[in-house]
Design an enzyme around this catalytic site. Structure first.
Site, short mmCIF file in Angstrom:
data_model
loop_
_atom_site.label_atom_id
_atom_site.label_comp_id
_atom_site.label_asym_id
_atom_site.label_seq_id
_atom_site.Cartn_x
_atom_site.Cartn_y
_atom_site.Cartn_z
N ARG A 47 31.95 -83.68 -49.93
CA ARG A 47 31.73 -84.68 -49.03
C ARG A 47 31.39 -84.53 -47.99
O ARG A 47 30.95 -82.97 -47.57
CB ARG A 47 33.27 -85.39 -49.12
N SER A 149 32.98 -79.87 -49.32
CA SER A 149 34.49 -79.50 -49.58
C SER A 149 34.14 -79.00 -51.23
O SER A 149 34.12 -80.10 -52.10
CB SER A 149 34.92 -81.09 -50.46
N ASP A 194 39.59 -84.78 -49.08
CA ASP A 194 38.06 -84.74 -50.69
C ASP A 194 38.78 -85.31 -51.24
O ASP A 194 37.62 -85.36 -52.26
CB ASP A 194 38.16 -82.62 -50.07
#
Ligand code: GLA
Length: 461
Positions: A47, A149, A194
């Protein structure tokens, strides 16, 4: 997002065109390694956080979107209750253990420890006594230690794998919640951003994610703008240092001291967001309270003990975490000021998008610039390389740019007119990357435009 929304399980003929080649390659590699076909593939995306840094663990909402880069695992079960873990990248060593009773290494967290977190989280949540053994081939395209992430994508992908292999039915919201909690087995006290976006993301949409209880709303970004990710080329593994947990603790102490001054049961208040809720105050009021309560210089541990009227042992037990017990100095004013101002910027960003305000791009860019400045000056989670690349983005015509993810290295994200992306990339390339041969290596994985991608999925084989 309803509580009964589940990760989609797609049939072979539903595998999207952009996944086809990878699907075939991974299936073949799996067969070559394990001598049998995988039964399914799990995918979990990385992300980029557009705004709202270091506030999820304080209870505040954030605004990320999933990216195209992901972790994919090809899986089949085995009857020997063993876990055999292999990575397509030879830099990540293979690992085998019993699927029950393994130990997660917090001291030197190698990639397989993140997988173990996800497996353990699902096993514990579902009270699985006899989980099936798993043969897993993992393949990742999320740059590591880059603030995109990659670690949570590993945890989420492993959690999804464990769920599917054991025929469990767990909703996306629950999966996000479990994976956020179980990533903490590695020792980092992150929030839930996340893992939430990994499961809740939808193509074409950024998400406003709120916590306690976890929920998400779609954010329609202004048309004609794109987000470009620029890696600062400085690696940061947040689990390998105490920077991250130090910030979590500084926020907690700021919260507890303000709570004690207000004569609340301060031991029960651990998040700045809960304090604001209890007080029922605006962000402006909270920022004023920070000014009225704290000096701008650091506090010694002794001073904090005096303010909270506890011994050092009590403070250790009540407010600190394993890898922050040794800290002797805490910055409370600046950290709390960052949190309240950043939380307020998230809501302003959302408002600009929702109301399709005039000059939206400029307003969003300004908010992103302010966020970067706050991360740099108040939260001290930037680094010279990140400041330099964010500045290069602004000079190249971005409306704004900021570090994304935990910081101390990793990536910046810039908001740019879509039609100007090629020129923008050229310009940042020449000012930041081409000056240094190391930065130029694999440039396409370091400097690229991205679109809001889809969330986690399972493909049948
Ligand atoms: C890491 C954590 C998140 C969040 C960010 C900083 O990515 O995992 O929960 O705290 O840092 O915003």
């Amino acid at each position: 997002m309803a509580a009964f929304d589940f990760v989609p399980v797609l049939e072979r003929n539903e595998v999207p065109a952009d996944m086809e080649k990878r699907y075939i390659n991974l299936t073949k590699k799996f067969e070559a390694h394990f001598g049998c076909k995988p039964t399914y593939l799990c995918r979990a995306p990385g992300r980029v956080n557009l705004i709202g840094e270091h506030i999820d663990y304080c209870g505040y909402s954030v605004l990320p979107m999933a990216i195209q880069q992901d972790i994919v695992m090809a899986i089949c079960t085995n009857q020997s209750q063993q876990l055999h873990l292999v990575n397509t990248d030879p830099n990540f060593k293979s690992f085998s253990t019993s699927i029950t009773g393994f130990v997660i290494n917090k001291e030197k967290p190698e990639w397989h420890n993140y997988v173990l977190c996800g497996l353990k989280g699902i096993a514990e949540f579902s009270k699985l006594e006899n989980p099936v053994g798993l043969n897993i081939l993992a393949d990742g395209t999320v740059p590591r230690s880059a603030g995109l992430s990659s670690s949570s994508a590993l945890v989420c992908c492993a959690g999804l794998t464990m769920m599917h292999a054991n025929n469990l039915k767990i909703s996306k919201l629950e999966l996000a919640d479990i994976c956020a909690k179980c990533e903490q087995y590695i020792g980092t006290q992150g929030g839930g951003m996340d893992q939430s976006i990994c499961f809740l993301a939808e193509a074409g949409k950024a998400k406003h994610i709120e916590f306690n209880p976890l929920r998400s709303t779609d954010i329609v970004l202004p048309s004609g703008v794109s987000f470009v990710i620029c890696n600062s080329c400085k690696e940061m593994n947040k689990a390998a240092t105490s920077h991250f947990n130090r910030r979590v603790v500084e926020d907690r102490l700021a919260c507890q001291i303000m709570a004690k001054n207000k004569e609340f049961e301060w031991r029960k208040l651990r998040r700045l967001g809960s304090l604001q809720e209890t007080l029922g105050c605006s962000f402006e009021d909270m920022l004023q309270l920070v000014e009225d309560t704290f000096k701008t210089t650091p506090y010694s541990k002794q001073e904090i003990c005096q303010l909270l009227e506890v011994t050092e042992e009590e403070l250790n037990a009540e407010s600190l975490s394993d890898n922050t017990l040794q800290l002797q100095e805490f910055k409370l004013h600046d950290r709390a000021k960052h949190v309240f101002s950043e939380a307020s910027r998230v809501l302003q960003f959302k408002k600009v998008c929702n109301e399709a305000q005039k000059d939206a791009n400029i307003l969003l860019g300004n908010l992103m610039n302010e966020s970067h400045a706050s991360c740099r000056d108040l939260y001290e989670c930037s680094c010279p390389e990140l400041d330099e690349v964010a500045e290069a983005c602004r000079k190249a015509g971005a409306f704004g740019a900021r570090l994304t993810g935990a910081g101390w290295g990793g990536c910046a994200v810039a908001i740019v007119l879509t039609k100007e992306v090629p020129d923008f990339i050229k310009s940042v390339h020449s000012t930041f990357y081409s000056v240094n041969a190391k930065r130029e290596e694999n440039i396409n994985d370091k400097l690229f435009a991205t679109e809001p991608g889809k969330g986690a999925v399972i493909y049948k084989v």
